[in-house]
Motif scaffolding. Sequence first.
Motif, short mmCIF file in Angstrom:
data_model
loop_
_atom_site.label_atom_id
_atom_site.label_comp_id
_atom_site.label_asym_id
_atom_site.label_seq_id
_atom_site.Cartn_x
_atom_site.Cartn_y
_atom_site.Cartn_z
N UNK A 198 0.86 -1.18 0.00
CA UNK A 198 0.00 0.00 0.00
C UNK A 198 0.90 1.23 0.00
N UNK A 199 0.39 2.30 -0.59
CA UNK A 199 1.08 3.59 -0.57
C UNK A 199 0.14 4.62 0.02
N UNK A 200 0.72 5.57 0.75
CA UNK A 200 -0.08 6.62 1.38
C UNK A 200 0.81 7.84 1.57
N UNK A 201 0.29 9.01 1.24
CA UNK A 201 1.01 10.27 1.50
C UNK A 201 0.52 10.83 2.82
N UNK A 202 1.46 11.19 3.68
CA UNK A 202 1.12 11.71 5.00
C UNK A 202 2.08 12.84 5.36
N UNK A 203 1.53 14.03 5.54
CA UNK A 203 2.31 15.21 5.92
C UNK A 203 3.55 15.39 5.05
N UNK A 204 3.36 15.26 3.74
CA UNK A 204 4.45 15.48 2.80
C UNK A 204 5.40 14.31 2.65
N UNK A 205 5.14 13.22 3.32
CA UNK A 205 6.00 12.03 3.24
C UNK A 205 5.29 10.95 2.41
N UNK A 206 6.06 10.20 1.65
CA UNK A 206 5.53 9.06 0.89
C UNK A 206 5.78 7.80 1.71
N UNK A 207 4.70 7.19 2.18
CA UNK A 207 4.81 6.00 3.00
C UNK A 207 4.47 4.78 2.16
N UNK A 208 5.36 3.82 2.14
CA UNK A 208 5.17 2.58 1.40
C UNK A 208 5.13 1.45 2.42
N UNK A 209 4.01 0.74 2.46
CA UNK A 209 3.78 -0.32 3.44
C UNK A 209 3.85 -1.67 2.75
N UNK A 210 4.47 -2.64 3.43
CA UNK A 210 4.43 -4.01 2.91
C UNK A 210 4.13 -4.99 4.04
N UNK A 211 3.41 -6.04 3.65
CA UNK A 211 3.19 -7.22 4.49
C UNK A 211 3.69 -8.39 3.65
N UNK A 212 4.92 -8.86 3.93
CA UNK A 212 5.51 -9.92 3.10
C UNK A 212 4.63 -11.17 3.02
#
Length: 186
Positions: free
Chosen positions: A47-61
């Motif tokens: 999943x990808x999400x932008x939060x307070x100017x940051x690009x957050x990339x989440x993974x669940x292997x």
Amino acid sequence: MKFLLVGLGNIGAEYALTRHNAGFMVLDRLAAQNGFSFSLNRLAYTAKWSYKGKQLFFIKPTTYMNLSGKAVQSYMRQENIPVENLLVITDDKDLPFGKLRMKPKGSPGGHNGLKHIDEVLGTQQYARLRFGIGNDFARGRQADFVLGQFPEAELAELPQHLDKAGDAILAFCTMGIQNAMNNFNQ
């Protein structure tokens, strides 16, 4: 600025609410509360999400716990994320249920998911957020305990602890490791 946030766990319905899936649960709760969702990709649900100017990339292997490093390394390279912007969220039997401990580096402490990440990355110099699951198991029964489900009393408290872990992740990304540790380590 980009961050890779890795929740450790095992795929499959039989593992869904087990203690060893605390990392998955933290990310699932954060996604549900903030309107983003995971989709199946190579080696992981992402999943990808932008939060307070940051690009957050989440993974669940999807590689199962003992081979988590494959997915971590792959997405660090694919997304060009430096190791200092990596945070691994995992269960910890050495912490009481619901307690959080964020560290900028460390040993795997007997955790096979962290051990494999260390081996694949060739370093222990990455941040981790440990989610306490307690250690109420008889000698020689550790595997049954971590692969067992939370009892009803803990399930009732679980959402508030998952929320706090989600807040710790966002603090790591916006305030840095030291401030996040100061605010969330108990």
